[in-house]
Motif scaffolding. Structure first.
Motif, PDB file in Angstrom:
ATOM      1  N   GLY A  76     -33.445  35.773   1.823  1.00 18.48           N
ATOM      2  CA  GLY A  76     -32.804  36.336   0.651  1.00 18.48           C
ATOM      3  C   GLY A  76     -31.279  36.226   0.959  1.00 18.48           C
ATOM      4  O   GLY A  76     -30.670  36.345   1.862  1.00 18.48           O
ATOM      5  N   TYR A  77     -30.560  35.522  -0.167  1.00 24.67           N
ATOM      6  CA  TYR A  77     -29.166  35.384  -0.019  1.00 24.67           C
ATOM      7  C   TYR A  77     -28.519  35.538  -1.483  1.00 24.67           C
ATOM      8  O   TYR A  77     -29.376  35.329  -2.520  1.00 24.67           O
ATOM      9  N   SER A  78     -27.314  35.961  -1.564  1.00 24.51           N
ATOM     10  CA  SER A  78     -26.696  36.005  -3.064  1.00 24.51           C
ATOM     11  C   SER A  78     -26.459  34.834  -3.587  1.00 24.51           C
ATOM     12  O   SER A  78     -26.167  33.709  -2.896  1.00 24.51           O
ATOM     13  N   THR A  79     -26.358  34.804  -4.910  1.00 24.69           N
ATOM     14  CA  THR A  79     -25.984  33.657  -5.830  1.00 24.69           C
ATOM     15  C   THR A  79     -24.708  33.789  -6.425  1.00 24.69           C
ATOM     16  O   THR A  79     -24.080  34.778  -6.409  1.00 24.69           O
ATOM     17  N   PRO A  80     -24.080  32.777  -6.723  1.00 24.70           N
ATOM     18  CA  PRO A  80     -22.622  32.636  -7.158  1.00 24.70           C
ATOM     19  C   PRO A  80     -22.649  33.693  -8.435  1.00 24.70           C
ATOM     20  O   PRO A  80     -21.439  34.359  -8.599  1.00 24.70           O
ATOM     21  N   ASP A  81     -23.629  33.754  -8.992  1.00 23.71           N
ATOM     22  CA  ASP A  81     -23.429  34.694 -10.364  1.00 23.71           C
ATOM     23  C   ASP A  81     -23.823  36.228 -10.089  1.00 23.71           C
ATOM     24  O   ASP A  81     -23.955  36.894 -11.177  1.00 23.71           O
ATOM     25  N   GLY A  82     -23.982  36.572  -8.706  1.00 25.34           N
ATOM     26  CA  GLY A  82     -23.930  37.877  -8.278  1.00 25.34           C
ATOM     27  C   GLY A  82     -25.743  38.262  -8.203  1.00 25.34           C
ATOM     28  O   GLY A  82     -25.806  39.740  -7.723  1.00 25.34           O
ATOM     29  N   GLY A  83     -26.488  37.343  -8.347  1.00 23.32           N
ATOM     30  CA  GLY A  83     -27.865  37.655  -8.525  1.00 23.32           C
ATOM     31  C   GLY A  83     -28.466  37.494  -6.944  1.00 23.32           C
ATOM     32  O   GLY A  83     -27.410  37.486  -5.931  1.00 23.32           O
TER      33      GLY A  83
END
Length: 127
Positions: free
Chosen positions: A19-26
């Protein structure tokens, strides 16, 4: 911050949830299985073209150096990744990784120990 949950399976394989964060905050989630190799502690994941994944060095308390080899389209790549239990770089782990570089066939002058990023992702020796 990236998160990995490792679950040993009855047949010796490892189930991993990333699990990791995406640039769009997701949040991006991935489930995969690493297949047990012929040698204890060795795994592979054909879907990711990873043919040899193993812990090259660890003190079982502060750090682990992971060896990863891929083979795709006739191109072989090898790299080392340093994992730590704390956000700060563990000097002994970094030193062990740098000692392993020539032992796994990497050229120290072609790689680098990347500085820690803002998202606390793993440090890597890249070639």
């Amino acid at each position: 911050m990236p998160v990995v949950l490792v679950t040993p399976l009855a047949n010796g394989d490892l189930a991993l949830k990333f699990g990791y964060s995406t640039p769009d905050g997701g949040c991006q989630k991935t489930d995969t299985t690493f297949t047990k190799g012929a040698v204890d502690g060795q795994f592979s994941n054909k879907a990711m073209a990873q043919t040899n994944i193993r812990v090259a060095s660890t003190d079982y308390k502060h750090f682990a150096v992971l060896y990863v080899e891929t083979q795709k389209g006739g191109v072989r790549n090898v790299w080392l990744q340093l994992y730590a239990r704390a956000p700060e770089l563990f000097p002994e782990g970094a030193q062990k990784m740098q000692q392993l570089v020539p032992q796994v066939g990497l050229n120290p002058s072609q790689g680098t120990l990347l500085p820690r990023s803002g998202d606390k992702s793993t440090d890597r020796w890249i070639d």
